[in-house]
Motif scaffolding. Sequence first.
Motif, PDB file in Angstrom:
ATOM      1  N   ARG A   1      -8.469  -1.223   9.073  1.00 55.49           N
ATOM      2  CA  ARG A   1      -8.373   0.209   8.804  1.00 55.49           C
ATOM      3  C   ARG A   1      -7.415   0.807   9.818  1.00 55.49           C
ATOM      4  O   ARG A   1      -7.312   0.339  10.957  1.00 55.49           O
ATOM      5  CB  ARG A   1      -9.729   0.891   8.899  1.00 55.49           C
ATOM      6  CG  ARG A   1     -10.718   0.402   7.863  1.00 55.49           C
ATOM      7  CD  ARG A   1     -11.902   1.335   7.746  1.00 55.49           C
ATOM      8  NE  ARG A   1     -12.911   0.797   6.855  1.00 55.49           N
ATOM      9  CZ  ARG A   1     -13.879   1.503   6.301  1.00 55.49           C
ATOM     10  NH1 ARG A   1     -13.963   2.789   6.550  1.00 55.49           N
ATOM     11  NH2 ARG A   1     -14.762   0.936   5.511  1.00 55.49           N
ATOM     12  N   VAL A   2      -6.755   1.863   9.420  1.00 57.81           N
ATOM     13  CA  VAL A   2      -5.667   2.388  10.228  1.00 57.81           C
ATOM     14  C   VAL A   2      -6.157   2.883  11.589  1.00 57.81           C
ATOM     15  O   VAL A   2      -5.482   2.689  12.601  1.00 57.81           O
ATOM     16  CB  VAL A   2      -4.927   3.502   9.460  1.00 57.81           C
ATOM     17  CG1 VAL A   2      -3.919   4.221  10.353  1.00 57.81           C
ATOM     18  CG2 VAL A   2      -4.216   2.901   8.250  1.00 57.81           C
TER      19      VAL A   2
ATOM     20  N   TYR B   1      -7.945   5.169   6.191  1.00 57.17           N
ATOM     21  CA  TYR B   1      -7.411   4.318   5.128  1.00 57.17           C
ATOM     22  C   TYR B   1      -7.680   2.847   5.412  1.00 57.17           C
ATOM     23  O   TYR B   1      -7.414   2.339   6.509  1.00 57.17           O
ATOM     24  CB  TYR B   1      -5.907   4.550   4.982  1.00 57.17           C
ATOM     25  CG  TYR B   1      -5.263   3.693   3.904  1.00 57.17           C
ATOM     26  CD1 TYR B   1      -5.279   4.103   2.579  1.00 57.17           C
ATOM     27  CD2 TYR B   1      -4.666   2.481   4.219  1.00 57.17           C
ATOM     28  CE1 TYR B   1      -4.701   3.323   1.585  1.00 57.17           C
ATOM     29  CE2 TYR B   1      -4.085   1.699   3.239  1.00 57.17           C
ATOM     30  CZ  TYR B   1      -4.106   2.126   1.930  1.00 57.17           C
ATOM     31  OH  TYR B   1      -3.538   1.339   0.961  1.00 57.17           O
TER      32      TYR B   1
ATOM     33  N   PRO C   1       0.828  -1.207   0.000  1.00 62.17           N
ATOM     34  CA  PRO C   1       0.000   0.000   0.000  1.00 62.17           C
ATOM     35  C   PRO C   1       0.858   1.251   0.000  1.00 62.17           C
ATOM     36  O   PRO C   1       1.923   1.296   0.582  1.00 62.17           O
ATOM     37  CB  PRO C   1      -0.794  -0.129   1.310  1.00 62.17           C
ATOM     38  CG  PRO C   1      -0.790  -1.585   1.621  1.00 62.17           C
ATOM     39  CD  PRO C   1       0.536  -2.085   1.115  1.00 62.17           C
TER      40      PRO C   1
ATOM     41  N   VAL D   1      -6.783  -1.105   4.573  1.00 67.79           N
ATOM     42  CA  VAL D   1      -5.782  -1.986   3.988  1.00 67.79           C
ATOM     43  C   VAL D   1      -6.314  -2.442   2.637  1.00 67.79           C
ATOM     44  O   VAL D   1      -7.442  -2.930   2.534  1.00 67.79           O
ATOM     45  CB  VAL D   1      -5.499  -3.189   4.903  1.00 67.79           C
ATOM     46  CG1 VAL D   1      -4.604  -4.211   4.208  1.00 67.79           C
ATOM     47  CG2 VAL D   1      -4.863  -2.714   6.209  1.00 67.79           C
ATOM     48  N   ASP D   2      -5.518  -2.288   1.604  1.00 68.45           N
ATOM     49  CA  ASP D   2      -6.054  -2.408   0.256  1.00 68.45           C
ATOM     50  C   ASP D   2      -5.310  -3.466  -0.558  1.00 68.45           C
ATOM     51  O   ASP D   2      -4.218  -3.902  -0.193  1.00 68.45           O
ATOM     52  CB  ASP D   2      -5.976  -1.054  -0.453  1.00 68.45           C
ATOM     53  CG  ASP D   2      -7.169  -0.793  -1.346  1.00 68.45           C
ATOM     54  OD1 ASP D   2      -7.920  -1.741  -1.628  1.00 68.45           O
ATOM     55  OD2 ASP D   2      -7.351   0.364  -1.767  1.00 68.45           O
TER      56      ASP D   2
ATOM     57  N   GLN E   1      -0.585   6.094   7.056  1.00 68.84           N
ATOM     58  CA  GLN E   1      -1.795   6.495   6.339  1.00 68.84           C
ATOM     59  C   GLN E   1      -2.785   7.147   7.315  1.00 68.84           C
ATOM     60  O   GLN E   1      -2.701   6.965   8.531  1.00 68.84           O
ATOM     61  CB  GLN E   1      -2.443   5.284   5.677  1.00 68.84           C
ATOM     62  CG  GLN E   1      -1.610   4.602   4.616  1.00 68.84           C
ATOM     63  CD  GLN E   1      -1.601   5.357   3.299  1.00 68.84           C
ATOM     64  OE1 GLN E   1      -2.250   6.386   3.172  1.00 68.84           O
ATOM     65  NE2 GLN E   1      -0.859   4.866   2.326  1.00 68.84           N
TER      66      GLN E   1
ATOM     67  N   ARG F   1       0.773   5.795   0.090  1.00 66.15           N
ATOM     68  CA  ARG F   1      -0.054   6.893   0.566  1.00 66.15           C
ATOM     69  C   ARG F   1      -0.965   7.385  -0.562  1.00 66.15           C
ATOM     70  O   ARG F   1      -0.552   7.553  -1.686  1.00 66.15           O
ATOM     71  CB  ARG F   1       0.849   8.035   1.043  1.00 66.15           C
ATOM     72  CG  ARG F   1       0.046   9.256   1.505  1.00 66.15           C
ATOM     73  CD  ARG F   1       0.960  10.271   2.136  1.00 66.15           C
ATOM     74  NE  ARG F   1       1.537   9.739   3.356  1.00 66.15           N
ATOM     75  CZ  ARG F   1       0.911   9.721   4.527  1.00 66.15           C
ATOM     76  NH1 ARG F   1      -0.324  10.164   4.619  1.00 66.15           N
ATOM     77  NH2 ARG F   1       1.507   9.244   5.597  1.00 66.15           N
TER      78      ARG F   1
ATOM     79  N   GLU G   1       3.049  -1.475   7.325  1.00 69.42           N
ATOM     80  CA  GLU G   1       2.824  -1.117   5.929  1.00 69.42           C
ATOM     81  C   GLU G   1       1.916   0.104   5.775  1.00 69.42           C
ATOM     82  O   GLU G   1       1.958   0.786   4.749  1.00 69.42           O
ATOM     83  CB  GLU G   1       2.210  -2.299   5.174  1.00 69.42           C
ATOM     84  CG  GLU G   1       3.110  -3.527   5.082  1.00 69.42           C
ATOM     85  CD  GLU G   1       2.389  -4.716   4.472  1.00 69.42           C
ATOM     86  OE1 GLU G   1       1.147  -4.650   4.355  1.00 69.42           O
ATOM     87  OE2 GLU G   1       3.051  -5.702   4.122  1.00 69.42           O
ATOM     88  N   VAL G   2       1.066   0.364   6.789  1.00 71.45           N
ATOM     89  CA  VAL G   2       0.016   1.376   6.614  1.00 71.45           C
ATOM     90  C   VAL G   2      -0.043   2.409   7.729  1.00 71.45           C
ATOM     91  O   VAL G   2      -0.876   3.319   7.667  1.00 71.45           O
ATOM     92  CB  VAL G   2      -1.373   0.694   6.498  1.00 71.45           C
ATOM     93  CG1 VAL G   2      -1.441  -0.207   5.286  1.00 71.45           C
ATOM     94  CG2 VAL G   2      -1.712  -0.088   7.771  1.00 71.45           C
TER      95      VAL G   2
END
Length: 358
Positions: free
Chosen positions: A260-261, A342, A5, A344-345, A338, A7, A334-335
């Motif tokens: 989600r963050v 955000y 992922p 996780v995608d 963010q 930004r 990883e996130v």
Amino acid sequence: MGSQPRRLRLTALAAGAILITASACSTPEAGGGGGDDAEGPFTIGVSNGFIGSEWREQMIATLEEAFAEYEQEGVVDELVVESADVDVNGQIQQIRNLINSGVDAIIVNPNSPTALDEVFAEAAEQDIEIVAIDQAVTSENVTNVVIDQGEWASISAEWLAEEVGDGGEIIAVNGIDGHPANEARWEGASQVFEEAGVEVAANDFADWDQATGQQVTQNLLASHPDVDGIFVQDGMALGAFQALESEGTVDEIAITGEARVGFMNRWAEQREENPDFSSVGVPNPPAGSVSALHVVVRMLQDQEFAPDALDGNTLYLPIPETVTDENFDERFAEVEDQPDTYSVDHHITPEEADAYFQ
């Protein structure tokens, strides 16, 4: 975005149509149809009937990024986005607007699995390819490019059932009553709870909104203070967790989380305060829109699906790896930079999309 992922700058979505153009060009005739020119460039339409969540903003933002890459290659020329909070009739009008704009394909996040069938047929009569994302529809004129929402919900439901055990009692905070994704999710989760002997004491809806999720959870806990766990869908888990914080019961009631963050930040804090804290987050990737773009481009190029690619009219995308206690540190790293909103995608790559075709 792929497996790493990055930004994103989440763009605000206007309640209406957004037109992204590659260059000054004449307006296409209504009903473009990919079948007439399999080489493109193609005009892609998007119908999004709900903008009440950051998840939908990320869905559009990642699609715009991927579209720009195809645009540079000369494969596409315009992305026409109809995006607003509308009911079924409003989404029908969105799709008719796209038909009249002369798009070659429509990517739709549908508000109903069946109520859009007539307008889908109108689009198909104009040789417009239609792909549904996020939730499946039944129309034979549509190819669903989705994760299995029932399976998605069953993953966290199985975790919760194991946490509370046979005879455990839970409350459930679900999304929008009657929405196809919500119905598929709750069907999957309910089956898990029934088979595990878990009692659902109460079930209410919080519209995939964090603040509403917090209030609904507080209301349910007031009526059922002795429950063992909370099943909550993504988009509301942080709110439900904040309700537990306000009650001082974070360490007493098991709760399914979200990838989600914002929630993951709370998860990280709890792990520092209480190493025994546990949760789970199953990613529901907004960039499914990108996966759909890869697929529909190949459909417009007259590529045929591989024999085993579709289940009926549905291409099931892989559900990304679940965030667990065991892999949390790696996934959070990883996130963590963010914004809280955000998700996780993940999306399939163009090469992975190729594998679905002959």
